[in-house]
Write a protein that holds these residues in place. Structure first.
Motif, PDB file in Angstrom:
ATOM      1  N   SER A 239       0.829  -1.200   0.000  1.00 31.27           N
ATOM      2  CA  SER A 239       0.000   0.000   0.000  1.00 31.27           C
ATOM      3  C   SER A 239       0.863   1.249   0.000  1.00 31.27           C
ATOM      4  O   SER A 239       1.993   1.232   0.453  1.00 31.27           O
ATOM      5  CB  SER A 239      -0.896   0.008   1.238  1.00 31.27           C
ATOM      6  OG  SER A 239      -0.108   0.009   2.404  1.00 31.27           O
TER       7      SER A 239
ATOM      8  N   THR B  71      -4.246  -1.250  -4.647  1.00 31.18           N
ATOM      9  CA  THR B  71      -4.496  -0.799  -6.019  1.00 31.18           C
ATOM     10  C   THR B  71      -5.995  -0.707  -6.307  1.00 31.18           C
ATOM     11  O   THR B  71      -6.451   0.192  -7.024  1.00 31.18           O
ATOM     12  CB  THR B  71      -3.828  -1.753  -7.026  1.00 31.18           C
ATOM     13  OG1 THR B  71      -2.434  -1.806  -6.752  1.00 31.18           O
ATOM     14  CG2 THR B  71      -4.045  -1.278  -8.452  1.00 31.18           C
TER      15      THR B  71
ATOM     16  N   ASP C  87      -7.134   2.462  -4.994  1.00 30.63           N
ATOM     17  CA  ASP C  87      -6.728   3.539  -5.905  1.00 30.63           C
ATOM     18  C   ASP C  87      -7.759   3.697  -7.021  1.00 30.63           C
ATOM     19  O   ASP C  87      -8.082   4.813  -7.439  1.00 30.63           O
ATOM     20  CB  ASP C  87      -5.355   3.238  -6.506  1.00 30.63           C
ATOM     21  CG  ASP C  87      -4.228   3.322  -5.482  1.00 30.63           C
ATOM     22  OD1 ASP C  87      -4.451   3.891  -4.394  1.00 30.63           O
ATOM     23  OD2 ASP C  87      -3.130   2.795  -5.768  1.00 30.63           O
ATOM     24  N   ARG C  88      -8.252   2.573  -7.514  1.00 35.84           N
ATOM     25  CA  ARG C  88      -9.269   2.626  -8.577  1.00 35.84           C
ATOM     26  C   ARG C  88     -10.582   3.219  -8.054  1.00 35.84           C
ATOM     27  O   ARG C  88     -11.265   3.964  -8.767  1.00 35.84           O
ATOM     28  CB  ARG C  88      -9.496   1.228  -9.138  1.00 35.84           C
ATOM     29  CG  ARG C  88      -8.318   0.726  -9.939  1.00 35.84           C
ATOM     30  CD  ARG C  88      -8.715  -0.489 -10.768  1.00 35.84           C
ATOM     31  NE  ARG C  88      -7.570  -0.883 -11.568  1.00 35.84           N
ATOM     32  CZ  ARG C  88      -7.018  -2.076 -11.550  1.00 35.84           C
ATOM     33  NH1 ARG C  88      -7.515  -3.018 -10.789  1.00 35.84           N
ATOM     34  NH2 ARG C  88      -5.971  -2.358 -12.294  1.00 35.84           N
TER      35      ARG C  88
ATOM     36  N   GLU D 101     -10.796   5.405  -5.732  1.00 33.17           N
ATOM     37  CA  GLU D 101     -10.569   6.844  -5.614  1.00 33.17           C
ATOM     38  C   GLU D 101     -10.645   7.513  -6.986  1.00 33.17           C
ATOM     39  O   GLU D 101     -11.145   8.636  -7.106  1.00 33.17           O
ATOM     40  CB  GLU D 101      -9.216   7.118  -4.965  1.00 33.17           C
ATOM     41  CG  GLU D 101      -8.964   8.596  -4.702  1.00 33.17           C
ATOM     42  CD  GLU D 101      -7.786   8.841  -3.788  1.00 33.17           C
ATOM     43  OE1 GLU D 101      -7.561  10.012  -3.430  1.00 33.17           O
ATOM     44  OE2 GLU D 101      -7.083   7.870  -3.429  1.00 33.17           O
ATOM     45  N   LYS D 102     -10.169   6.837  -8.022  1.00 38.94           N
ATOM     46  CA  LYS D 102     -10.292   7.391  -9.375  1.00 38.94           C
ATOM     47  C   LYS D 102     -11.757   7.515  -9.772  1.00 38.94           C
ATOM     48  O   LYS D 102     -12.169   8.505 -10.394  1.00 38.94           O
ATOM     49  CB  LYS D 102      -9.557   6.488 -10.373  1.00 38.94           C
ATOM     50  CG  LYS D 102      -9.649   6.957 -11.830  1.00 38.94           C
ATOM     51  CD  LYS D 102      -9.058   8.344 -12.018  1.00 38.94           C
ATOM     52  CE  LYS D 102      -8.925   8.731 -13.492  1.00 38.94           C
ATOM     53  NZ  LYS D 102     -10.226   8.796 -14.167  1.00 38.94           N
TER      54      LYS D 102
ATOM     55  N   ARG E 101     -11.942  11.530  -0.064  1.00 32.57           N
ATOM     56  CA  ARG E 101     -10.605  10.953  -0.230  1.00 32.57           C
ATOM     57  C   ARG E 101     -10.058  10.449   1.102  1.00 32.57           C
ATOM     58  O   ARG E 101      -9.419   9.396   1.170  1.00 32.57           O
ATOM     59  CB  ARG E 101      -9.658  12.003  -0.816  1.00 32.57           C
ATOM     60  CG  ARG E 101      -9.842  12.243  -2.307  1.00 32.57           C
ATOM     61  CD  ARG E 101      -8.904  13.329  -2.775  1.00 32.57           C
ATOM     62  NE  ARG E 101      -8.882  13.423  -4.234  1.00 32.57           N
ATOM     63  CZ  ARG E 101      -8.628  14.535  -4.907  1.00 32.57           C
ATOM     64  NH1 ARG E 101      -8.372  15.661  -4.237  1.00 32.57           N
ATOM     65  NH2 ARG E 101      -8.617  14.544  -6.224  1.00 32.57           N
TER      66      ARG E 101
ATOM     67  N   GLU F  36      -8.659   6.815   2.457  1.00 34.50           N
ATOM     68  CA  GLU F  36      -7.382   6.659   3.152  1.00 34.50           C
ATOM     69  C   GLU F  36      -7.559   5.801   4.409  1.00 34.50           C
ATOM     70  O   GLU F  36      -6.686   5.002   4.762  1.00 34.50           O
ATOM     71  CB  GLU F  36      -6.818   8.030   3.525  1.00 34.50           C
ATOM     72  CG  GLU F  36      -5.358   8.011   3.910  1.00 34.50           C
ATOM     73  CD  GLU F  36      -4.473   7.512   2.778  1.00 34.50           C
ATOM     74  OE1 GLU F  36      -3.700   6.575   3.041  1.00 34.50           O
ATOM     75  OE2 GLU F  36      -4.552   8.028   1.654  1.00 34.50           O
TER      76      GLU F  36
ATOM     77  N   ARG G  27      -7.497   2.277   3.391  1.00 34.39           N
ATOM     78  CA  ARG G  27      -6.115   1.832   3.168  1.00 34.39           C
ATOM     79  C   ARG G  27      -5.448   1.471   4.493  1.00 34.39           C
ATOM     80  O   ARG G  27      -4.696   0.498   4.593  1.00 34.39           O
ATOM     81  CB  ARG G  27      -5.315   2.934   2.466  1.00 34.39           C
ATOM     82  CG  ARG G  27      -5.730   3.205   1.026  1.00 34.39           C
ATOM     83  CD  ARG G  27      -4.725   4.108   0.340  1.00 34.39           C
ATOM     84  NE  ARG G  27      -5.106   4.361  -1.048  1.00 34.39           N
ATOM     85  CZ  ARG G  27      -5.674   5.477  -1.482  1.00 34.39           C
ATOM     86  NH1 ARG G  27      -5.918   6.464  -0.626  1.00 34.39           N
ATOM     87  NH2 ARG G  27      -6.002   5.631  -2.754  1.00 34.39           N
TER      88      ARG G  27
END
Length: 410
Positions: free
Chosen positions: A58, A173, A176-177, A179-180, A213, A217, A220
């Motif tokens: 991470s 990951t 991350d997607r 968040e996108k 966001r 986090e 994560r």
């Protein structure tokens, strides 16, 4: 103010959830719609997963310690979070001075009656998993009510990524997607109908992306971290996974026009309710978390009480444990007290669901005490009767004058 979602253990959303052979996490339980033959939207897919995601480390997150290992003073977690509070308050005040025009994207690819269908589905999910809160939203205007449902659903979907039935498949990951996707819906490019409801909501209210966001986090952190050295670290975690909900919600709930409180103080109270709720969840779920190898309690305070991880895993209630729990419960109640003052400053129609959330969560602390602090094998639970009784009490409190006005009259 913080929605009742915050990390609550409740029936999962996994009845029809599955990992497809393409590696995409499906969420058909939430969506409950058939896949259309010709539409650019994907079905309610939480996040695309690829074999290469598994086991990938991470991304690093800054430390929230007040003093670093070298003995150097650093900014505390509370100060870092307060900086976010100030930013959110400034955004709201700027919008109140200069209302923005409707910024809804006109080219959003929506099926006929798509937004109504999307919001209705959000309401159904809210009713199913947070019934008391859902009932409290009935006094709000339709626009505000639907917006709160949309925020609730996004937060719940995010929470389910690491706490739901498919949590073992989630990697950094994958987050991350997710968040996108969040960034896309904030620019009017929703991935599915539930995203579309939130995308429409953020076009109507001065909602900032930062708390969203920050919640990711927090997810994560759950993938990477199972211990918290001190309360400073735990505070940041509580902000990430729960305090953020309050910051998301204040622009939708609205502040009472007669309120004399500062915008910053209302946001701070919303944050306090999220922190209080999350601390309550942690204290309620000590045994459940321990069985998963997780301890969400400040390690330094455990040591000061003469306790260790081994004591948590053994799950035996001792006088040391009772004394430790009394101090933890006292701290949570202090955050609830701070939150109470802020609830009264919200617009009157928005207060009822927030009061209901606050009263119900605070009762969980009472139940822990009633169980003689045995949160290892007994789950502190507020029964249906008490939940129903909380609704009229919450409604009565929602009619009170804002604290800022009452204080001025004394």
């Amino acid at each position: 103010m913080a929605i009742i979602l915050v990390r609550a253990a409740s029936p999962g959303l996994s009845a029809a959830d599955s990992i497809s052979h393409q590696g995409t996490l499906q969420c058909s339980t939430l969506l409950k719609t058939k896949r259309p033959a010709a539409r650019r939207w994907m079905p309610c897919s939480l996040i695309g997963l690829h074999p290469s995601d598994v086991g990938r480390p991470s991304p690093a997150v800054y430390s929230s310690l007040a003093v670093n290992p070298a003995g150097e003073a650093v900014v505390s977690s509370e100060q870092k979070v307060y900086d976010v509070v100030l930013k959110q308050a400034a955004l709201l005040k700027r919008q109140l001075r200069t209302p923005v025009l409707d910024a809804r994207p006109q080219d959003m690819d929506m099926p006929r009656n798509g937004l109504k269908e999307a919001y209705d589905r959000c309401g159904e999910i809210c009713e199913e998993y947070a019934k008391t809160f859902y009932l409290g939203t009935m006094l709000m205007t339709e626009e505000r009510r639907r917006a709160i449902w949309a925020i609730y659903v996004w937060c719940r979907r995010t929470d389910e990524l690491v706490d739901g039935p498919n949590a073992n498949y989630i990697t950094p990951t994958a987050l991350d997607r997710w968040e996108k996707r969040l960034e896309d819906l904030f620019t009017g490019r929703p991935y599915d109908m539930l995203d579309a409801a939130l995308s429409d909501t953020i076009s109507r209210f001065p909602i900032d992306i930062q708390p969203f966001r920050d919640m990711i986090e927090g997810m994560r952190s759950d993938l990477r971290k199972t211990r918290y050295n001190n309360f400073d670290e735990l505070y940041m975690y509580c902000y990430y996974v729960a305090g953020t909900v309050g910051l998301m919600s204040v622009p939708v709930m609205g502040i009472a026009p007669e309120s004399k409180a500062t915008t910053e103080s209302v946001y701070s109270a919303a944050l306090a309710l999220g922190i209080a709720n999350q601390l309550t969840n942690i204290l309620r779920d000590v045994g459940e978390d321990a069985r998963r190898g997780r301890i969400y309690l400040p390690q330094d305070e455990l040591a000061q009480a003469g306790l260790s991880d081994e004591d948590i895993f053994k799950g035996v209630v001792t006088n040391r444990w009772r004394n430790f729990m009394k101090r933890q419960i006292k701290r949570a109640r202090m955050f609830f007290e701070e939150a109470e003052r802020g609830v009264t400053e919200l617009s009157q129609a928005s207060r009822w669901p927030v009061w209901a959330s606050l009263l119900l969560y605070r009762q969980i602390l009472d139940e822990i005490e009633a169980n003689d602090y045995n949160n290892f094998t007994k789950r502190a639970y507020v029964g249906k009767g008490k939940k129903l009784l909380a609704l009229p009490v919450a409604y009565g409190k929602s009619l009170l004058l804002p604290c800022s006005l009452r204080n001025g009259q004394t």
